[in-house]
Structures are given as structure tokens and as C-alpha cells.
Design a protein around this motif. Structure first.
Motif, PDB file in Angstrom:
ATOM      1  N   PHE A  65       0.940  -1.169   0.125  1.00  0.00           N
ATOM      2  CA  PHE A  65       0.073   0.141  -0.163  1.00  0.00           C
ATOM      3  C   PHE A  65       0.787   1.385  -0.121  1.00  0.00           C
ATOM      4  CE2 PHE A  65      -1.801   3.381   2.458  1.00  0.00           C
ATOM      5  CZ  PHE A  65      -2.931   3.991   1.804  1.00  0.00           C
ATOM      6  N   LEU A  66       1.844   1.431   0.977  1.00  0.00           N
ATOM      7  CA  LEU A  66       2.686   2.353   1.058  1.00  0.00           C
ATOM      8  C   LEU A  66       3.510   2.550  -0.058  1.00  0.00           C
ATOM      9  CD1 LEU A  66       3.771   2.347   4.578  1.00  0.00           C
ATOM     10  CD2 LEU A  66       2.305   3.808   3.502  1.00  0.00           C
ATOM     11  N   LEU A  67       4.093   1.513  -0.922  1.00  0.00           N
ATOM     12  CA  LEU A  67       4.421   1.719  -2.227  1.00  0.00           C
ATOM     13  C   LEU A  67       3.756   2.315  -3.140  1.00  0.00           C
ATOM     14  CD1 LEU A  67       7.166   0.941  -3.775  1.00  0.00           C
ATOM     15  CD2 LEU A  67       6.155  -1.282  -4.410  1.00  0.00           C
ATOM     16  N   ALA A  68       2.556   1.960  -3.246  1.00  0.00           N
ATOM     17  CA  ALA A  68       1.640   2.608  -4.227  1.00  0.00           C
ATOM     18  C   ALA A  68       1.394   3.862  -4.060  1.00  0.00           C
ATOM     19  CB  ALA A  68       0.229   1.796  -4.322  1.00  0.00           C
ATOM     20  N   VAL A  69       1.212   4.491  -2.609  1.00  0.00           N
ATOM     21  CA  VAL A  69       1.431   5.653  -2.212  1.00  0.00           C
ATOM     22  C   VAL A  69       2.498   6.664  -2.777  1.00  0.00           C
ATOM     23  CG1 VAL A  69       1.225   7.485  -0.419  1.00  0.00           C
ATOM     24  CG2 VAL A  69      -0.215   5.309  -0.411  1.00  0.00           C
ATOM     25  N   ALA A  70       3.650   5.979  -2.328  1.00  0.00           N
ATOM     26  CA  ALA A  70       5.098   6.615  -2.847  1.00  0.00           C
ATOM     27  C   ALA A  70       5.050   6.845  -4.291  1.00  0.00           C
ATOM     28  CB  ALA A  70       6.064   5.776  -2.144  1.00  0.00           C
ATOM     29  N   MET A  71       4.503   5.875  -4.995  1.00  0.00           N
ATOM     30  CA  MET A  71       4.708   6.067  -6.559  1.00  0.00           C
ATOM     31  C   MET A  71       3.634   6.948  -6.992  1.00  0.00           C
ATOM     32  SD  MET A  71       5.260   2.088  -7.576  1.00  0.00           S
ATOM     33  CE  MET A  71       5.011   2.325  -9.201  1.00  0.00           C
TER      34      MET A  71
END
Length: 188
Positions: A65-71
Motif C-alpha cells: 500500500f505504501l509503495l503505491a502511495v509513494a509512487m
């Protein structure tokens, strides 16, 4: 060659990352005295990922989830996303999310011989409040305009809502355990 178990694990991680994202569709409540950290429903998804998936899978779901947010995906409450959110007063909470899910999952695994409802409640409170709040306070202090004691006091406003979220997580875990006991991976 992948096994069916590995495929199932990946699907579960993705599913809980999606649950956290969906909880971001609920409106956020901005509090001027909390250093810019809003009240959101997404911390419930963090608790749920740990309680339902266990330590490693729960942390992986939050990490995805956080990876998607960071992207740049606008998955945080209020449509926020991008790498810049990790440099706001909410950063301590965001970076603490995988740690909180891991702690909740670890507690749930440790309490697997106990009844699901009290075990899930204890695990959700441990991960989503006891572990997450100090990390959030650090972020509010480092990246916000609050001194550590003021940040700790500001976090008190989150406590009633997070207690309700922990109860909801425990009720969901108990309901799932009754109907699909194998779905509660933290108890395996």
C-alpha cells in the motif's frame, strides 16, 4: 515454479492493501491542533491486516500500500499520494504502519490459543495504538510544529476513534473465524 500457497499469499497481501486503500475513500478530518495529522479510517486497515494475515503478511500488505502511495497513487484519505507525503507531520504514522501491522500480527500469533475476540482486540490495540502512536509522535515532532509533549497530547484526540476501530477489527476477526477459520492466517 510458484506454488498455489505462494499465489494465495500474494492475493491476500494485495487484497488487504486494497482494503487499506478503500478505507482511504472515507473522508479525513483535519485537526488544526494535531500538527496537520488528520483522523482517517485507514489505521483500521493497518490493524486488520496484522490481525488477519499475521506479522509478515500484514506488514507486506501495508508495505505494498505504501509503495503505491509513494509512487503517486492518491490512496491516502483525502486523495493524497506521492513521495512528498512522507515528509509531512503524518510521516511517523505512515512509516509506522508496517511496524504496527507486524506488531498486531505478532501479538495475534502469540495469542492464538486464546479466544479470537479478546486476542484480536489486544493485538489491534497493541499494534494500532501502543506501537503506532510513539512513531506518529516522533513524526509530528520532527516534521510538524509540535514539541514532543504537545504531539503526545494531540494524539489523545485519536484514541477514542482508534479504540472503536480496534473493537471493529476484533468483531470482524471473530466473525471471519466463525465462518472461515482458515482465513485467519495469524492463527495458523
Amino acid at each position: 515454479m510458484k506454488t498455489a500457497s505462494a499465489d494465495r499469499t500474494l492475493v491476500q497481501i494485495a487484497l488487504y492493501a486494497a482494503v487499506i486503500a478503500v478505507l482511504g475513500l472515507m473522508p479525513k478530518f483535519d485537526l488544526p491542533f494535531a500538527g496537520g495529522v488528520p483522523i482517517t479510517a485507514q489505521s483500521m486497515g493497518i490493524m486488520l491486516a496484522g490481525v488477519m494475515l499475521g506479522a509478515w503478511r500484514g506488514a507486506a500488505a501495508v508495505g505494498l500500500f505504501l509503495l503505491a502511495v509513494a509512487m503517486g497513487a492518491p490512496l491516502l484519505a483525502g486523495g493524497r499520494g506521492g513521495f512528498g507525503v512522507f515528509f509531512t507531520p503524518s510521516a511517523g504514522f505512515l512509516l509506522g504502519y508496517p511496524v504496527a501491522a507486524f506488531a498486531a500480527g505478532l501479538a495475534m500469533q502469540g495469542l492464538r490459543r486464546r479466544a479470537v475476540l479478546p486476542a484480536a482486540l489486544a493485538a489491534a490495540v497493541l499494534g494500532g495504538i501502543v506501537v503506532l502512536y510513539p512513531l506518529g509522535i516522533l513524526g509530528m515532532s520532527a516534521l510538524g510544529s509540535l514539541a514532543p509533549l504537545a504531539a503526545a497530547k494531540a494524539c489523545l484526540v485519536f484514541l477514542p476513534g482508534d479504540a472503536v476501530k480496534a473493537v471493529l477489527v476484533a468483531l470482524i476477526a471473530q466473525t471471519v473465524a466463525r465462518g472461515l477459520p482458515d482465513a485467519l492466517l495469524s492463527r495458523a
